[in-house]
Design a protein around this motif. Structure first.
Motif, PDB file in Angstrom:
ATOM      1  N   ALA A  71       0.803  -1.188  -0.177  1.00  0.00           N
ATOM      2  CA  ALA A  71      -0.023   0.033   0.068  1.00  0.00           C
ATOM      3  C   ALA A  71       0.739   1.302  -0.063  1.00  0.00           C
ATOM      4  O   ALA A  71       1.783   1.222   0.763  1.00  0.00           O
ATOM      5  N   GLU A  72       0.649   2.039  -1.023  1.00  0.00           N
ATOM      6  CA  GLU A  72       1.487   3.356  -0.914  1.00  0.00           C
ATOM      7  C   GLU A  72       0.418   4.683  -1.261  1.00  0.00           C
ATOM      8  O   GLU A  72      -0.558   4.372  -2.050  1.00  0.00           O
ATOM      9  N   LYS A  73       0.919   5.559  -0.727  1.00  0.00           N
ATOM     10  CA  LYS A  73       0.139   7.085  -0.972  1.00  0.00           C
ATOM     11  C   LYS A  73       1.245   8.084  -0.588  1.00  0.00           C
ATOM     12  O   LYS A  73       2.017   8.117   0.081  1.00  0.00           O
ATOM     13  N   GLN A  74       0.846   8.992  -1.703  1.00  0.00           N
ATOM     14  CA  GLN A  74       1.477  10.313  -1.508  1.00  0.00           C
ATOM     15  C   GLN A  74       0.783  11.130  -0.619  1.00  0.00           C
ATOM     16  O   GLN A  74      -0.148  11.761  -1.017  1.00  0.00           O
ATOM     17  N   MET A  75       1.173  11.197   0.630  1.00  0.00           N
ATOM     18  CA  MET A  75       0.443  11.836   1.563  1.00  0.00           C
ATOM     19  C   MET A  75       0.269  13.348   1.530  1.00  0.00           C
ATOM     20  O   MET A  75      -0.969  13.660   1.428  1.00  0.00           O
ATOM     21  N   THR A  76       1.352  13.824   1.021  1.00  0.00           N
ATOM     22  CA  THR A  76       1.279  15.184   0.734  1.00  0.00           C
ATOM     23  C   THR A  76       2.372  15.370  -0.413  1.00  0.00           C
ATOM     24  O   THR A  76       2.922  14.516  -0.741  1.00  0.00           O
ATOM     25  N   PRO A  77       2.483  16.390  -1.253  1.00  0.00           N
ATOM     26  CA  PRO A  77       3.601  16.781  -2.333  1.00  0.00           C
ATOM     27  C   PRO A  77       4.819  16.500  -1.869  1.00  0.00           C
ATOM     28  O   PRO A  77       5.716  16.179  -2.530  1.00  0.00           O
ATOM     29  N   TRP A  78       5.271  16.451  -0.354  1.00  0.00           N
ATOM     30  CA  TRP A  78       6.430  16.266  -0.021  1.00  0.00           C
ATOM     31  C   TRP A  78       6.893  15.152   0.985  1.00  0.00           C
ATOM     32  O   TRP A  78       7.714  14.895   1.376  1.00  0.00           O
ATOM     33  N   LEU A  79       5.708  14.188   0.938  1.00  0.00           N
ATOM     34  CA  LEU A  79       5.589  13.015   1.877  1.00  0.00           C
ATOM     35  C   LEU A  79       5.147  11.976   1.319  1.00  0.00           C
ATOM     36  O   LEU A  79       3.846  11.928   0.946  1.00  0.00           O
ATOM     37  N   ASN A  80       5.805  10.801   0.987  1.00  0.00           N
ATOM     38  CA  ASN A  80       5.388   9.489   0.607  1.00  0.00           C
ATOM     39  C   ASN A  80       5.488   8.372   1.559  1.00  0.00           C
ATOM     40  O   ASN A  80       6.764   8.195   2.235  1.00  0.00           O
ATOM     41  N   TRP A  81       4.564   7.798   1.613  1.00  0.00           N
ATOM     42  CA  TRP A  81       4.325   6.600   2.742  1.00  0.00           C
ATOM     43  C   TRP A  81       4.359   5.218   2.001  1.00  0.00           C
ATOM     44  O   TRP A  81       3.053   4.991   1.014  1.00  0.00           O
ATOM     45  N   LEU A  82       5.151   4.331   1.884  1.00  0.00           N
ATOM     46  CA  LEU A  82       5.087   3.060   1.660  1.00  0.00           C
ATOM     47  C   LEU A  82       5.154   2.034   2.524  1.00  0.00           C
ATOM     48  O   LEU A  82       6.211   1.875   3.565  1.00  0.00           O
ATOM     49  N   ASN A  83       4.129   0.977   2.288  1.00  0.00           N
ATOM     50  CA  ASN A  83       3.768   0.108   3.293  1.00  0.00           C
ATOM     51  C   ASN A  83       3.968  -1.334   2.549  1.00  0.00           C
ATOM     52  O   ASN A  83       3.528  -1.597   1.448  1.00  0.00           O
ATOM     53  N   THR A  84       4.818  -2.345   2.853  1.00  0.00           N
ATOM     54  CA  THR A  84       4.786  -3.720   2.310  1.00  0.00           C
ATOM     55  C   THR A  84       4.685  -4.827   3.389  1.00  0.00           C
ATOM     56  O   THR A  84       5.271  -4.629   4.407  1.00  0.00           O
TER      57      THR A  84
END
Length: 294
Positions: A71-84
């Motif tokens: 599961a991956e989401k670009q939380m804000t233009p400056w923060l990416n959260w990647l979960n595997t």
């Protein structure tokens, strides 16, 4: 049989959770912006012989369950959260020598991994990151010197790191990210046996040092084949271990190389291969190897 019931219950719960997650996805209940990927499989093998069978074979029932998700989401233009996450569990049931019954089942696969990466997407050549990783299993077993015990989620390794990351390659079907930084590694063993008193306690050992971690994902068109790999080097400079055997090897570099290859033949038939090469001198100077095929 008690162990079998417990593991069968765990399997059913996990399959139910996977079905619920799939249903929620279909209902568009996942927040907008999440990029989800998930594959689940169950492999089975069975044979059985009557007590009058003249051959020397014995029956077996072997099964293994695998769930690989991202599961991956670009939380804000400056923060990416990647979960595997990767879940594996399997057992082998062996018929007794006289074929009158079945022996206690033995685990053939048991693995839980989670990788969480917060990457500050500044658009620069290198980017700051914070990560949190977990490696454990559904339950551990102790059978030594007459002491028989089980404990869930043990042993467990927790890692926390911060540093700089570089996205080497990233498209819709391929991704390679490497990162380097400072971090800590804590191993928690809830089945630590004192051979003198035969008492079982929880033992925690924490190490701090430098880590270099690279992971990648390559997918064929329509994701008919997927290869995922991660390579980790960890060099400890500090440790909380107070036993001489552990302190004599704790400063050596730990190496962990994990690979997972899956290829879909049809909608319900899939080939899955997992292998891992692990070297931790404080655990075993010879190194360790694990492979599962289904």
């Amino acid at each position: 049989m008690t162990s079998f019931r417990i593991t069968l219950t765990l399997l059913c719960c996990c399959l139910l959770l996977g079905s619920v997650a799939h249903a929620q996805t279909a209902a568009d209940s996942i927040p907008t912006g999440w990029q989800l990927k998930s594959r689940m499989g169950l492999q089975l093998q069975q044979s059985q012989f009557s007590s009058s069978w003249k051959g020397d074979e014995t029956g077996t029932v072997a099964w293994a369950w695998t769930w690989n998700s991202e599961a991956e989401k670009q939380m804000t233009p400056w923060l990416n959260w990647l979960n595997t996450a990767l879940f594996q569990f399997g057992q082998t049931h062996q018929q007794s020598a006289d074929r009158s019954g079945w022996d206690k089942p033995r685990k053939s696969a048991d693995k839980i991994t989670y990788r969480g990466l917060l990457r500050f997407t500044t658009g620069k050549w290198i980017e700051p990151f914070v990560s949190f990783d977990i490696d454990t299993q559904f339950y551990g077993e102790l059978d030594n010197l007459g002491v028989v015990k089980t404990a869930v989620f043990t042993p467990a390794i927790f890692r926390a790191n911060a540093g700089i990351a570089r996205t080497i390659h990233e498209t819709a079907s391929r991704r390679v990210i490497t990162r380097f930084g400072f971090g800590s590694k804590t191993r928690v063993d809830r089945l630590n046996l004192d051979t003198t008193t035969l008492e079982v306690s929880t033992r925690r050992v924490t190490e701090a040092g430098l880590e270099w971690f690279t992971n990648g994902r390559w997918a064929a068109p329509e994701e008919k084949a997927i290869y995922e790999a991660e390579l980790r080097f960890f060099k400890a400079f500090l440790t909380s271990a107070d036993q001489v055997p552990e302190r004599s090897h704790w400063s050596q570099i730990d190496i962990d190389w994990q690979n997972n290859l899956s290829a879909r033949v049809t909608s319900f038939i899939e080939f899955v291969l997992f292998w891992q090469i692990l070297y931790e001198a404080q655990e075993d100077l010879r190194g360790q190897f694990k492979q599962t095929l289904g």
